[in-house]
Design a protein around this motif. Structure first.
Motif, PDB file in Angstrom:
ATOM      1  N   TRP A  75       0.828  -1.215   0.000  1.00 33.30           N
ATOM      2  CA  TRP A  75       0.000   0.000   0.000  1.00 33.30           C
ATOM      3  C   TRP A  75       0.862   1.265   0.000  1.00 33.30           C
ATOM      4  CZ3 TRP A  75      -4.376   2.665  -0.482  1.00 33.30           C
ATOM      5  CH2 TRP A  75      -4.504   3.884   0.187  1.00 33.30           C
ATOM      6  N   LYS A  76       1.817   1.327   0.898  1.00 26.77           N
ATOM      7  CA  LYS A  76       2.635   2.538   1.009  1.00 26.77           C
ATOM      8  C   LYS A  76       3.450   2.778  -0.257  1.00 26.77           C
ATOM      9  CE  LYS A  76       3.074   2.677   6.046  1.00 26.77           C
ATOM     10  NZ  LYS A  76       4.006   2.696   7.204  1.00 26.77           N
ATOM     11  N   ASP A  77       3.956   1.720  -0.848  1.00 26.98           N
ATOM     12  CA  ASP A  77       4.732   1.873  -2.080  1.00 26.98           C
ATOM     13  C   ASP A  77       3.860   2.372  -3.221  1.00 26.98           C
ATOM     14  OD1 ASP A  77       7.036   1.007  -0.836  1.00 26.98           O
ATOM     15  OD2 ASP A  77       6.776  -1.084  -1.446  1.00 26.98           O
ATOM     16  N   ALA A  78       2.633   1.870  -3.303  1.00 20.84           N
ATOM     17  CA  ALA A  78       1.709   2.295  -4.362  1.00 20.84           C
ATOM     18  C   ALA A  78       1.389   3.776  -4.233  1.00 20.84           C
ATOM     19  CB  ALA A  78       0.427   1.465  -4.308  1.00 20.84           C
ATOM     20  N   VAL A  79       1.126   4.202  -3.007  1.00 25.51           N
ATOM     21  CA  VAL A  79       0.811   5.617  -2.767  1.00 25.51           C
ATOM     22  C   VAL A  79       2.020   6.495  -3.075  1.00 25.51           C
ATOM     23  CG1 VAL A  79       0.263   7.317  -0.986  1.00 25.51           C
ATOM     24  CG2 VAL A  79      -1.001   5.161  -1.083  1.00 25.51           C
ATOM     25  N   ALA A  80       3.195   6.072  -2.622  1.00 24.84           N
ATOM     26  CA  ALA A  80       4.410   6.852  -2.850  1.00 24.84           C
ATOM     27  C   ALA A  80       4.680   7.020  -4.345  1.00 24.84           C
ATOM     28  CB  ALA A  80       5.597   6.185  -2.168  1.00 24.84           C
ATOM     29  N   ASP A  81       4.406   5.986  -5.114  1.00 29.17           N
ATOM     30  CA  ASP A  81       4.645   6.045  -6.550  1.00 29.17           C
ATOM     31  C   ASP A  81       3.612   6.921  -7.255  1.00 29.17           C
ATOM     32  OD1 ASP A  81       5.623   5.406  -9.156  1.00 29.17           O
ATOM     33  OD2 ASP A  81       4.068   3.885  -9.335  1.00 29.17           O
ATOM     34  N   LEU A  82       2.346   6.677  -7.009  1.00 27.62           N
ATOM     35  CA  LEU A  82       1.280   7.392  -7.702  1.00 27.62           C
ATOM     36  C   LEU A  82       1.207   8.863  -7.314  1.00 27.62           C
ATOM     37  CD1 LEU A  82      -1.543   4.707  -7.497  1.00 27.62           C
ATOM     38  CD2 LEU A  82      -0.341   5.446  -9.557  1.00 27.62           C
ATOM     39  N   TYR A  83       1.602   9.173  -6.086  1.00 25.05           N
ATOM     40  CA  TYR A  83       1.453  10.543  -5.594  1.00 25.05           C
ATOM     41  C   TYR A  83       2.801  11.228  -5.359  1.00 25.05           C
ATOM     42  CZ  TYR A  83      -3.485   9.557  -5.008  1.00 25.05           C
ATOM     43  OH  TYR A  83      -4.801   9.232  -5.243  1.00 25.05           O
ATOM     44  N   SER A  84       3.819  10.810  -6.045  1.00 27.02           N
ATOM     45  CA  SER A  84       5.096  11.509  -5.919  1.00 27.02           C
ATOM     46  C   SER A  84       4.928  12.934  -6.435  1.00 27.02           C
ATOM     47  CB  SER A  84       6.182  10.796  -6.720  1.00 27.02           C
ATOM     48  OG  SER A  84       5.978  10.946  -8.108  1.00 27.02           O
ATOM     49  N   GLU A  85       5.607  13.857  -5.787  1.00 29.79           N
ATOM     50  CA  GLU A  85       5.487  15.272  -6.173  1.00 29.79           C
ATOM     51  C   GLU A  85       5.884  15.479  -7.628  1.00 29.79           C
ATOM     52  OE1 GLU A  85       7.361  19.569  -4.757  1.00 29.79           O
ATOM     53  OE2 GLU A  85       7.128  17.930  -3.315  1.00 29.79           O
ATOM     54  N   GLU A  86       6.919  14.794  -8.066  1.00 29.60           N
ATOM     55  CA  GLU A  86       7.371  14.926  -9.447  1.00 29.60           C
ATOM     56  C   GLU A  86       6.289  14.477 -10.428  1.00 29.60           C
ATOM     57  OE1 GLU A  86      10.962  13.329 -12.405  1.00 29.60           O
ATOM     58  OE2 GLU A  86      10.865  12.693 -10.319  1.00 29.60           O
ATOM     59  N   LYS A  87       5.642  13.363 -10.126  1.00 30.37           N
ATOM     60  CA  LYS A  87       4.612  12.843 -11.024  1.00 30.37           C
ATOM     61  C   LYS A  87       3.396  13.764 -11.071  1.00 30.37           C
ATOM     62  CE  LYS A  87       4.588   8.559 -11.552  1.00 30.37           C
ATOM     63  NZ  LYS A  87       4.556   7.085 -11.383  1.00 30.37           N
TER      64      LYS A  87
END
Length: 280
Positions: A75-87
């Protein structure tokens, strides 16, 4: 940049209607280029607003009747990836590159680059980054209740200038529907959802939600702008009420809505994979 409660909105039948309108209008004027837009995001503070889009994502599993623990450590990895500031910023740049005109950009930067504008951006950015919501809400409620009639009117005008037709509630409904239907289609939920029934259920609670959001917006504004006097806030409201600034906000709010909905839809499909992994 100024926001109402969780998200804000303007004249939209769906989340991206304002974007579609802008796409029609842009050919008549020069669109801002990517470098100009990056500067624009910083000057207006919209870069910070974008970075906080994922702040409420922890409540997404609750909307599904679940918790993040149901999806395991991924869960945490998915959120970190989808909601990265750069993205989040890159998606915004992609959308604004074809919709934000140089005229709109210049108008907004002229105000937010002024002495008053810079002070406003500073406190708005601080409000976005704050993690002491309960204490600030309590203080904001007290400041609002103690506000003189002139100040309360200014704060109400500020909310009206940003969301003149009260569309923010409908936008939140649209985002929730997109997320829940994506979760249903992805197989996160045990059974299919009836979209019409879902929309009807949300409509039943619309007036109550609107009242809660209106109150939250006033409380938040009372706290955020507590160090500005009535004259300064009135000048801000007059700037927000100009047709060009309304156009800027309409577009930026639509961008924020679309990114929010897009990320939640992507999250729904990630959750489906995580759920399958948990079940194996």
């Amino acid at each position: 940049m100024r926001q109402i409660a969780w998200m804000t909105g303007h004249r939209i039948a769906g989340v991206v209607a304002a974007l579609l309108l802008a796409l029609v209008l842009v050919p008549a004027a020069r669109a801002a280029d990517r470098a100009e837009i990056r500067d624009f995001l910083k000057v207006t503070g919209f870069d910070v607003a974008l970075a906080t889009i994922g702040d409420g994502v922890d409540s997404a599993p609750v909307m599904l009747g679940m918790t993040d623990e149901d999806f395991g450590p991924g869960w945490k990895d998915a959120v970190a990836d989808l909601y990265s500031e750069e993205k989040l910023h890159e998606i915004a740049l992609d959308l604004l590159e074809t919709t934000l005109t140089k005229e709109m950009l210049d108008h907004a930067e002229a105000f937010y680059g002024s002495a008053l504008g810079e002070r406003l951006v500073e406190v708005e950015n601080a409000a976005h980054r704050s993690d002491d919501d309960e204490a600030e809400e309590a203080q904001g409620a007290r400041l609002l209740d103690e506000a003189d009639p002139e100040r309360r009117e200014i704060l109400e005008r500020m909310g009206d200038a940003i969301d003149p037709e009260g569309i923010s509630v409908r936008a939140i409904e649209e985002i929730q529907v997109r997320f829940l239907m994506a979760a249903s289609e992805a197989g996160v939920l045990d059974g299919p959802l009836d979209e019409q029934a879902l929309r009807a259920l949300m409509a039943e609670n619309r007036d109550e939600m609107r009242a809660e959001m209106d109150r939250a917006g006033l409380v938040g504004a009372a706290y955020t702008y507590r160090d500005f006097d009535n004259e300064e806030l009135a000048a801000y409201v007059r700037a927000l009420e100009t047709p060009k600034m309304r156009q800027v906000y309409e577009l930026l709010n639509a961008v924020q809505f679309e990114i929010t909905a897009n990320r939640l839809e992507s999250l729904a499909w990630r959750l489906a994979d995580l759920k399958k992994g948990q079940e194996i």
